[in-house]
Scaffold this motif. Structure first.
Motif, short mmCIF file in Angstrom:
data_model
loop_
_atom_site.label_atom_id
_atom_site.label_comp_id
_atom_site.label_asym_id
_atom_site.label_seq_id
_atom_site.Cartn_x
_atom_site.Cartn_y
_atom_site.Cartn_z
N UNK B 158 0.92 -1.27 -0.08
CA UNK B 158 -0.05 -0.04 0.12
C UNK B 158 0.80 1.26 0.04
N UNK B 159 1.95 1.27 0.73
CA UNK B 159 2.79 2.56 0.81
C UNK B 159 3.52 2.69 -0.48
N UNK B 160 3.89 1.48 -1.12
CA UNK B 160 4.67 1.93 -2.33
C UNK B 160 3.77 2.30 -3.43
N UNK B 161 2.58 1.84 -3.46
CA UNK B 161 1.55 2.32 -4.30
C UNK B 161 1.00 3.73 -3.92
N UNK B 162 0.91 4.07 -2.82
CA UNK B 162 0.86 5.67 -2.50
C UNK B 162 1.87 6.57 -2.89
N UNK B 163 3.10 5.93 -2.67
CA UNK B 163 4.03 6.73 -3.18
C UNK B 163 4.05 7.04 -4.79
N UNK B 164 3.77 5.82 -5.31
CA UNK B 164 3.77 6.01 -7.05
C UNK B 164 2.45 6.87 -7.53
N UNK B 165 1.53 6.76 -6.70
CA UNK B 165 0.23 7.57 -6.89
C UNK B 165 0.67 9.17 -7.00
#
Lengths: 198, 198
Positions: B158-165
DNA sequence: TTAGATAATGAATTATTATTCATTCCAGCG
DNA sequence: CGCTGGAATGAATAATAATTCATTATCTAA
Protein backbone atom coordinates in the motif's frame (compact mmCIF):
# COMPACT_ATOMS: atom_id res chain seq x y z
CA UNK A 1 -34.14 20.45 -10.70
CA UNK A 2 -35.16 20.47 -7.05
CA UNK A 3 -32.99 22.45 -4.72
CA UNK A 4 -33.92 21.10 -1.34
CA UNK A 5 -32.30 17.99 -0.03
CA UNK A 6 -35.49 15.99 0.25
CA UNK A 7 -35.86 12.44 1.39
CA UNK A 8 -36.01 11.35 -2.24
CA UNK A 9 -32.74 13.05 -3.00
CA UNK A 10 -31.03 10.97 -0.36
CA UNK A 11 -32.82 7.83 -1.42
CA UNK A 12 -31.43 8.25 -4.90
CA UNK A 13 -27.93 8.99 -3.66
CA UNK A 14 -27.95 5.89 -1.50
CA UNK A 15 -29.21 3.73 -4.34
CA UNK A 16 -26.59 5.20 -6.63
CA UNK A 17 -24.01 4.23 -4.02
CA UNK A 18 -25.19 0.64 -4.15
CA UNK A 19 -25.21 0.47 -7.92
CA UNK A 20 -21.91 2.28 -8.47
CA UNK A 21 -20.19 0.09 -5.91
CA UNK A 22 -21.58 -3.04 -7.50
CA UNK A 23 -21.04 -2.32 -11.18
CA UNK A 24 -18.69 0.63 -11.32
CA UNK A 25 -19.68 4.06 -12.55
CA UNK A 26 -19.59 3.33 -16.26
CA UNK A 27 -21.39 0.03 -16.26
CA UNK A 28 -24.04 1.29 -13.89
CA UNK A 29 -27.13 2.57 -15.69
CA UNK A 30 -29.62 5.26 -14.85
CA UNK A 31 -32.38 2.67 -15.02
CA UNK A 32 -30.68 0.50 -12.41
CA UNK A 33 -30.31 3.39 -10.03
CA UNK A 34 -33.87 4.54 -10.62
CA UNK A 35 -35.40 1.14 -10.07
CA UNK A 36 -33.25 0.56 -7.00
CA UNK A 37 -34.57 3.85 -5.63
CA UNK A 38 -38.12 2.97 -6.62
CA UNK A 39 -38.62 5.94 -8.95
CA UNK A 40 -38.82 6.48 -12.69
CA UNK A 41 -35.76 7.18 -14.80
CA UNK A 42 -36.87 10.73 -15.49
CA UNK A 43 -37.14 11.47 -11.80
CA UNK A 44 -33.38 11.35 -11.37
CA UNK A 45 -33.16 14.39 -13.60
CA UNK A 46 -35.36 16.37 -11.26
CA UNK A 47 -32.70 16.00 -8.59
CA UNK A 48 -29.44 15.74 -10.53
CA UNK A 49 -28.07 17.42 -13.61
CA UNK A 50 -26.90 14.16 -15.18
CA UNK A 51 -25.22 10.87 -14.41
CA UNK A 52 -21.88 12.49 -13.66
CA UNK A 53 -23.54 14.81 -11.21
CA UNK A 54 -24.86 11.87 -9.21
CA UNK A 55 -21.35 10.55 -8.65
CA UNK A 56 -20.09 14.03 -7.97
CA UNK A 57 -22.72 14.67 -5.30
CA UNK A 58 -22.12 11.28 -3.76
CA UNK A 59 -18.43 11.96 -3.41
CA UNK A 60 -18.86 15.53 -2.18
CA UNK A 61 -21.32 14.46 0.42
CA UNK A 62 -19.31 11.54 1.75
CA UNK A 63 -16.13 13.58 1.71
CA UNK A 64 -17.70 16.33 3.79
CA UNK A 65 -19.02 13.89 6.37
CA UNK A 66 -15.77 11.99 6.71
CA UNK A 67 -13.71 15.15 6.72
CA UNK A 68 -15.69 16.43 9.68
CA UNK A 69 -15.27 13.21 11.64
CA UNK A 70 -11.57 12.91 10.99
CA UNK A 71 -10.95 16.44 12.11
CA UNK A 72 -12.78 15.79 15.32
CA UNK A 73 -10.92 12.54 15.89
CA UNK A 74 -7.56 14.23 15.49
CA UNK A 75 -8.54 17.17 17.68
CA UNK A 76 -9.45 14.73 20.44
CA UNK A 77 -5.88 13.47 20.73
CA UNK A 78 -3.22 15.30 22.66
CA UNK A 79 0.13 13.86 21.62
CA UNK A 80 1.09 13.22 18.02
CA UNK A 81 0.81 9.51 18.60
CA UNK A 82 -2.68 9.80 20.00
CA UNK A 83 -3.72 11.95 17.09
CA UNK A 84 -2.33 9.49 14.59
CA UNK A 85 -4.00 6.59 16.31
CA UNK A 86 -7.33 8.40 16.43
CA UNK A 87 -7.10 9.32 12.78
CA UNK A 88 -6.37 5.79 11.62
CA UNK A 89 -9.04 4.39 13.87
CA UNK A 90 -11.61 6.84 12.58
CA UNK A 91 -10.63 6.19 8.98
CA UNK A 92 -11.02 2.45 9.28
CA UNK A 93 -14.23 2.82 11.27
CA UNK A 94 -15.88 5.08 8.72
CA UNK A 95 -14.95 2.94 5.77
CA UNK A 96 -16.03 -0.21 7.53
CA UNK A 97 -19.39 1.39 8.28
CA UNK A 98 -19.91 2.38 4.68
CA UNK A 99 -18.61 -0.24 2.36
CA UNK A 100 -20.11 1.34 -0.74
CA UNK A 101 -18.14 4.46 -0.05
CA UNK A 102 -15.01 2.39 0.47
CA UNK A 103 -15.49 0.62 -2.84
CA UNK A 104 -16.26 3.77 -4.79
CA UNK A 105 -13.32 5.70 -3.37
CA UNK A 106 -11.13 2.77 -4.38
CA UNK A 107 -12.60 2.18 -7.80
CA UNK A 108 -13.23 5.60 -9.22
CA UNK A 109 -9.70 6.85 -8.75
CA UNK A 110 -9.68 8.32 -12.23
CA UNK A 111 -12.85 10.28 -11.67
CA UNK A 112 -11.58 11.49 -8.31
CA UNK A 113 -8.43 12.75 -9.93
CA UNK A 114 -10.40 14.55 -12.62
CA UNK A 115 -12.57 16.50 -10.18
CA UNK A 116 -9.84 17.09 -7.65
CA UNK A 117 -9.78 20.75 -8.60
CA UNK A 118 -13.47 21.43 -7.91
CA UNK A 119 -13.70 19.59 -4.65
CA UNK A 120 -11.81 19.73 -1.38
CA UNK A 121 -10.67 16.19 -1.94
CA UNK A 122 -10.28 13.70 0.78
CA UNK A 123 -6.68 12.73 0.09
CA UNK A 124 -5.54 16.29 0.16
CA UNK A 125 -7.09 17.05 3.51
CA UNK A 126 -5.90 13.76 4.91
CA UNK A 127 -2.35 14.50 3.89
CA UNK A 128 -2.58 17.91 5.51
CA UNK A 129 -3.74 16.40 8.77
CA UNK A 130 -0.81 14.01 8.63
CA UNK A 131 1.70 16.79 8.00
CA UNK A 132 0.58 18.55 11.13
CA UNK A 133 0.74 15.39 13.19
CA UNK A 134 4.24 14.56 12.02
CA UNK A 135 5.52 18.04 12.66
CA UNK A 136 4.06 17.95 16.12
CA UNK A 137 5.71 14.58 16.73
CA UNK A 138 9.05 16.01 15.72
CA UNK A 139 8.63 18.96 18.05
CA UNK A 140 7.59 16.68 20.91
CA UNK A 141 10.61 14.51 20.21
CA UNK A 142 8.51 11.39 19.73
CA UNK A 143 9.30 11.23 16.03
CA UNK A 144 12.59 11.29 14.20
CA UNK A 145 13.96 14.59 12.98
CA UNK A 146 15.34 13.20 9.75
CA UNK A 147 11.96 12.43 8.21
CA UNK A 148 10.99 13.68 4.80
CA UNK A 149 7.44 14.71 5.68
CA UNK A 150 6.22 14.65 2.08
CA UNK A 151 7.12 11.00 1.86
CA UNK A 152 6.01 9.97 5.34
CA UNK A 153 2.49 11.24 4.95
CA UNK A 154 2.11 9.47 1.62
CA UNK A 155 3.53 6.35 3.16
CA UNK A 156 0.97 6.44 5.94
CA UNK A 157 -2.04 7.14 3.74
CA UNK A 158 -0.98 4.56 1.16
CA UNK A 159 -0.70 1.88 3.79
CA UNK A 160 -4.18 2.50 5.24
CA UNK A 161 -5.66 2.51 1.77
CA UNK A 162 -3.92 -0.74 1.02
CA UNK A 163 -5.35 -2.31 4.15
CA UNK A 164 -8.83 -1.10 3.23
CA UNK A 165 -8.43 -2.36 -0.29
CA UNK A 166 -7.66 -5.85 0.94
CA UNK A 167 -10.65 -5.73 3.23
CA UNK A 168 -12.88 -4.74 0.32
CA UNK A 169 -11.51 -7.55 -1.83
CA UNK A 170 -12.27 -9.96 0.98
CA UNK A 171 -15.88 -8.75 0.82
CA UNK A 172 -15.52 -7.19 4.24
CA UNK A 173 -15.47 -10.52 6.04
CA UNK A 174 -13.28 -9.47 8.96
CA UNK A 175 -13.07 -6.62 11.40
CA UNK A 176 -11.25 -3.78 9.72
CA UNK A 177 -11.04 -1.57 12.77
CA UNK A 178 -9.03 -4.24 14.58
CA UNK A 179 -6.21 -3.46 12.17
CA UNK A 180 -5.81 0.05 13.56
CA UNK A 181 -3.46 -0.67 16.46
CA UNK A 182 -1.16 -3.09 14.66
CA UNK A 183 -1.00 -0.65 11.79
CA UNK A 184 -0.06 2.28 13.98
CA UNK A 185 2.53 0.07 15.63
CA UNK A 186 4.08 -0.52 12.22
CA UNK A 187 4.10 3.18 11.43
CA UNK A 188 5.84 3.95 14.67
CA UNK A 189 8.27 1.08 15.02
CA UNK A 190 8.60 -0.53 11.61
CA UNK A 191 9.21 -4.19 11.01
CA UNK A 192 12.56 -4.13 12.72
CA UNK A 193 11.12 -2.56 15.84
CA UNK A 194 14.42 -1.58 17.36
CA UNK A 195 16.20 -4.87 16.77
CA UNK A 196 19.87 -3.99 16.44
CA UNK A 197 21.28 -4.03 12.96
CA UNK A 198 24.97 -3.92 13.92
CA UNK B 1 -7.74 -12.50 -35.63
CA UNK B 2 -4.00 -12.75 -36.16
CA UNK B 3 -2.15 -15.03 -33.84
CA UNK B 4 1.45 -13.96 -34.18
CA UNK B 5 2.79 -11.13 -32.13
CA UNK B 6 3.66 -8.95 -35.08
CA UNK B 7 5.11 -5.50 -34.97
CA UNK B 8 1.65 -4.09 -35.55
CA UNK B 9 0.25 -5.92 -32.56
CA UNK B 10 2.74 -4.18 -30.33
CA UNK B 11 2.21 -0.85 -32.00
CA UNK B 12 -1.47 -1.07 -31.19
CA UNK B 13 -0.85 -2.15 -27.60
CA UNK B 14 1.51 0.75 -27.05
CA UNK B 15 -0.94 3.22 -28.54
CA UNK B 16 -3.70 1.79 -26.43
CA UNK B 17 -1.48 2.35 -23.41
CA UNK B 18 -1.15 6.02 -24.32
CA UNK B 19 -4.85 6.49 -24.90
CA UNK B 20 -6.04 4.53 -21.87
CA UNK B 21 -3.64 6.38 -19.61
CA UNK B 22 -4.76 9.71 -20.98
CA UNK B 23 -8.51 9.28 -21.06
CA UNK B 24 -9.24 6.21 -18.99
CA UNK B 25 -10.54 2.96 -20.43
CA UNK B 26 -14.17 3.99 -20.84
CA UNK B 27 -13.64 7.39 -22.37
CA UNK B 28 -10.96 6.09 -24.71
CA UNK B 29 -12.34 5.17 -28.12
CA UNK B 30 -11.30 2.59 -30.66
CA UNK B 31 -10.87 5.37 -33.20
CA UNK B 32 -8.42 7.21 -30.97
CA UNK B 33 -6.33 4.11 -30.48
CA UNK B 34 -6.44 3.25 -34.16
CA UNK B 35 -5.42 6.67 -35.32
CA UNK B 36 -2.68 6.87 -32.70
CA UNK B 37 -1.37 3.57 -34.04
CA UNK B 38 -1.73 4.75 -37.62
CA UNK B 39 -4.16 2.03 -38.70
CA UNK B 40 -7.85 1.81 -39.49
CA UNK B 41 -10.44 1.09 -36.83
CA UNK B 42 -11.23 -2.30 -38.29
CA UNK B 43 -7.62 -3.35 -38.07
CA UNK B 44 -7.75 -3.50 -34.29
CA UNK B 45 -10.22 -6.36 -34.65
CA UNK B 46 -7.71 -8.39 -36.61
CA UNK B 47 -5.46 -8.40 -33.56
CA UNK B 48 -7.87 -8.19 -30.64
CA UNK B 49 -11.25 -9.70 -29.89
CA UNK B 50 -12.73 -6.41 -28.72
CA UNK B 51 -12.00 -3.31 -26.70
CA UNK B 52 -11.89 -5.18 -23.41
CA UNK B 53 -9.40 -7.59 -24.87
CA UNK B 54 -7.01 -4.75 -25.63
CA UNK B 55 -6.91 -3.72 -21.99
CA UNK B 56 -6.69 -7.33 -20.92
CA UNK B 57 -3.70 -8.01 -23.17
CA UNK B 58 -2.03 -4.80 -22.07
CA UNK B 59 -2.30 -5.75 -18.45
CA UNK B 60 -1.27 -9.37 -18.97
CA UNK B 61 1.75 -8.36 -20.93
CA UNK B 62 2.95 -5.72 -18.51
CA UNK B 63 2.28 -7.96 -15.55
CA UNK B 64 4.36 -10.75 -17.02
CA UNK B 65 7.28 -8.46 -17.74
CA UNK B 66 7.26 -6.82 -14.33
CA UNK B 67 6.74 -10.12 -12.55
CA UNK B 68 9.85 -11.49 -14.16
CA UNK B 69 11.94 -8.49 -13.20
CA UNK B 70 10.76 -8.39 -9.63
CA UNK B 71 11.51 -12.03 -9.14
CA UNK B 72 14.99 -11.53 -10.40
CA UNK B 73 15.48 -8.48 -8.21
CA UNK B 74 14.48 -10.37 -5.11
CA UNK B 75 16.56 -13.39 -5.98
CA UNK B 76 19.60 -11.15 -6.26
CA UNK B 77 19.41 -10.16 -2.61
CA UNK B 78 20.76 -12.34 0.16
CA UNK B 79 19.32 -11.04 3.42
CA UNK B 80 15.66 -10.17 3.89
CA UNK B 81 16.53 -6.51 3.99
CA UNK B 82 18.46 -6.67 0.76
CA UNK B 83 15.60 -8.48 -0.90
CA UNK B 84 13.10 -5.94 0.32
CA UNK B 85 15.26 -3.08 -0.85
CA UNK B 86 15.76 -4.65 -4.26
CA UNK B 87 12.06 -5.27 -4.65
CA UNK B 88 11.06 -1.73 -3.84
CA UNK B 89 13.80 -0.33 -5.99
CA UNK B 90 12.74 -2.49 -8.93
CA UNK B 91 9.10 -1.60 -8.44
CA UNK B 92 9.73 2.13 -8.49
CA UNK B 93 12.15 1.81 -11.38
CA UNK B 94 9.75 -0.11 -13.58
CA UNK B 95 6.84 2.22 -12.93
CA UNK B 96 8.97 5.27 -13.46
CA UNK B 97 10.13 3.85 -16.79
CA UNK B 98 6.59 3.19 -17.94
CA UNK B 99 4.28 5.91 -16.79
CA UNK B 100 1.37 4.70 -18.87
CA UNK B 101 1.50 1.40 -17.07
CA UNK B 102 1.66 3.21 -13.74
CA UNK B 103 -1.39 5.28 -14.57
CA UNK B 104 -3.41 2.36 -15.87
CA UNK B 105 -2.62 0.13 -12.92
CA UNK B 106 -3.75 2.97 -10.67
CA UNK B 107 -6.85 3.94 -12.57
CA UNK B 108 -8.38 0.70 -13.70
CA UNK B 109 -8.57 -0.83 -10.25
CA UNK B 110 -12.09 -2.00 -10.87
CA UNK B 111 -11.18 -3.77 -14.08
CA UNK B 112 -8.15 -5.34 -12.42
CA UNK B 113 -10.33 -6.69 -9.66
CA UNK B 114 -12.81 -8.12 -12.15
CA UNK B 115 -10.19 -10.08 -14.09
CA UNK B 116 -8.16 -11.07 -11.07
CA UNK B 117 -9.39 -14.66 -11.43
CA UNK B 118 -8.21 -15.15 -15.01
CA UNK B 119 -4.82 -13.60 -14.61
CA UNK B 120 -1.87 -14.12 -12.31
CA UNK B 121 -2.34 -10.64 -10.97
CA UNK B 122 0.46 -8.41 -9.96
CA UNK B 123 -0.73 -7.64 -6.44
CA UNK B 124 -1.09 -11.27 -5.59
CA UNK B 125 2.38 -12.19 -6.68
CA UNK B 126 3.81 -9.11 -5.03
CA UNK B 127 2.21 -10.02 -1.75
CA UNK B 128 3.59 -13.53 -2.02
CA UNK B 129 7.09 -12.20 -2.54
CA UNK B 130 6.67 -10.04 0.53
CA UNK B 131 5.45 -12.92 2.66
CA UNK B 132 8.60 -14.86 1.89
CA UNK B 133 10.82 -11.91 2.64
CA UNK B 134 9.17 -11.22 5.97
CA UNK B 135 9.34 -14.83 7.03
CA UNK B 136 13.00 -14.93 6.12
CA UNK B 137 13.56 -11.76 8.12
CA UNK B 138 11.97 -13.34 11.14
CA UNK B 139 14.11 -16.43 10.83
CA UNK B 140 17.24 -14.33 10.44
CA UNK B 141 16.24 -12.33 13.48
CA UNK B 142 16.32 -9.04 11.59
CA UNK B 143 12.56 -8.62 11.83
CA UNK B 144 10.22 -8.76 14.78
CA UNK B 145 8.59 -12.04 15.68
CA UNK B 146 5.28 -10.47 16.65
CA UNK B 147 4.34 -9.33 13.16
CA UNK B 148 1.04 -10.22 11.57
CA UNK B 149 2.42 -11.06 8.13
CA UNK B 150 -0.95 -10.62 6.41
CA UNK B 151 -1.04 -7.04 7.56
CA UNK B 152 2.62 -6.22 7.07
CA UNK B 153 2.71 -7.21 3.45
CA UNK B 154 -0.38 -5.14 2.73
CA UNK B 155 1.12 -2.26 4.59
CA UNK B 156 4.26 -2.39 2.49
CA UNK B 157 2.52 -2.70 -0.87
CA UNK B 158 0.00 0.00 0.00
CA UNK B 159 2.73 2.42 0.90
CA UNK B 160 4.65 1.93 -2.36
CA UNK B 161 1.47 2.32 -4.35
CA UNK B 162 0.70 5.50 -2.48
CA UNK B 163 4.11 6.89 -3.28
CA UNK B 164 3.69 6.01 -6.95
CA UNK B 165 0.23 7.53 -6.98
CA UNK B 166 1.58 10.85 -5.76
CA UNK B 167 4.29 10.75 -8.36
CA UNK B 168 1.72 10.14 -11.08
CA UNK B 169 -0.41 13.03 -9.83
CA UNK B 170 2.65 15.25 -9.94
CA UNK B 171 2.97 14.32 -13.64
CA UNK B 172 6.17 12.46 -12.88
CA UNK B 173 8.17 15.60 -12.30
CA UNK B 174 10.64 14.17 -9.80
CA UNK B 175 12.79 11.09 -9.45
CA UNK B 176 10.64 8.30 -8.13
CA UNK B 177 13.45 5.82 -7.64
CA UNK B 178 15.10 8.19 -5.18
CA UNK B 179 12.23 7.41 -2.82
CA UNK B 180 13.29 3.78 -2.50
CA UNK B 181 15.82 4.10 0.30
CA UNK B 182 13.87 6.50 2.51
CA UNK B 183 10.83 4.29 2.03
CA UNK B 184 12.65 1.14 3.05
CA UNK B 185 14.02 3.01 6.02
CA UNK B 186 10.45 3.76 7.08
CA UNK B 187 9.40 0.15 6.67
CA UNK B 188 12.27 -1.02 8.82
CA UNK B 189 12.43 1.64 11.50
CA UNK B 190 9.13 3.49 11.45
CA UNK B 191 8.71 7.13 12.25
CA UNK B 192 9.87 6.68 15.82
CA UNK B 193 13.06 4.98 14.72
CA UNK B 194 13.96 3.67 18.13
CA UNK B 195 13.31 6.88 20.05
CA UNK B 196 12.25 5.75 23.49
CA UNK B 197 8.59 5.97 24.29
CA UNK B 198 7.52 6.48 27.92
C1' DT C 1 4.01 -11.22 -64.31
C1' DT C 2 0.11 -12.65 -62.20
C1' DA C 3 -3.17 -15.69 -59.55
C1' DG C 4 -4.31 -16.50 -55.13
C1' DA C 5 -3.99 -15.57 -50.53
C1' DT C 6 -3.59 -12.55 -46.83
C1' DA C 7 -4.06 -8.10 -44.59
C1' DA C 8 -6.11 -3.68 -44.15
C1' DT C 9 -9.67 -0.36 -44.84
C1' DG C 10 -13.48 2.59 -43.27
C1' DA C 11 -18.32 3.37 -44.21
C1' DA C 12 -22.47 1.28 -42.66
C1' DT C 13 -24.74 -1.19 -39.05
C1' DT C 14 -26.09 -2.15 -34.48
C1' DA C 15 -26.55 -1.75 -29.77
C1' DT C 16 -26.71 0.64 -25.85
C1' DT C 17 -28.20 4.29 -22.78
C1' DA C 18 -28.40 8.95 -21.27
C1' DT C 19 -31.62 12.44 -21.60
C1' DT C 20 -35.95 14.85 -22.82
C1' DC C 21 -40.65 16.16 -22.56
C1' DA C 22 -45.63 15.49 -23.47
C1' DT C 23 -48.60 13.47 -20.43
C1' DT C 24 -50.42 11.92 -15.99
C1' DC C 25 -50.82 12.03 -11.09
C1' DC C 26 -51.90 14.08 -6.79
C1' DA C 27 -52.16 17.16 -2.70
C1' DG C 28 -54.08 21.04 -0.97
C1' DC C 29 -57.49 24.58 -1.37
C1' DG C 30 -61.55 27.48 -2.37
C1' DC D 1 -66.18 18.46 -5.53
C1' DG D 2 -63.42 20.71 -9.44
C1' DC D 3 -59.10 23.40 -9.99
C1' DT D 4 -54.28 24.26 -10.10
C1' DG D 5 -49.35 23.85 -9.83
C1' DG D 6 -45.69 21.13 -8.72
C1' DA D 7 -43.90 16.40 -8.91
C1' DA D 8 -43.40 12.14 -11.24
C1' DT D 9 -43.66 9.17 -15.15
C1' DG D 10 -41.72 6.40 -18.89
C1' DA D 11 -41.94 6.03 -23.84
C1' DA D 12 -39.61 8.31 -27.53
C1' DT D 13 -35.42 10.56 -29.00
C1' DA D 14 -30.72 11.35 -29.81
C1' DA D 15 -26.07 10.59 -29.47
C1' DT D 16 -22.26 7.89 -29.08
C1' DA D 17 -19.17 4.36 -30.27
C1' DA D 18 -18.22 -0.57 -30.72
C1' DT D 19 -18.24 -3.87 -34.18
C1' DT D 20 -18.88 -5.85 -38.86
C1' DC D 21 -17.90 -6.89 -43.55
C1' DA D 22 -17.92 -5.87 -48.55
C1' DT D 23 -14.29 -3.91 -50.90
C1' DT D 24 -9.49 -2.75 -51.88
C1' DA D 25 -4.61 -3.11 -51.36
C1' DT D 26 -0.52 -5.74 -50.67
C1' DC D 27 2.27 -9.57 -50.68
C1' DT D 28 4.06 -14.25 -52.21
C1' DA D 29 5.33 -17.84 -54.92
C1' DA D 30 5.20 -20.16 -59.26
Amino acid sequence: MQKNRSEKYHKILTSAGDVFARFGFYKATISQIASQAGVADGTLYLYFKNKDDILYQFISYKTAVVFEKMNTAVATGKTAEEKLRNLIHCHLQEFQNDKNMAVIFQSEVRYLRDIQSQIKDISKMYLDLLSDIIEQGQIEGSMRQDLFVGLVKRFILGAVEGVISTWVSAEGRYDLVAMADPLVDLYLNGVRGGINSI
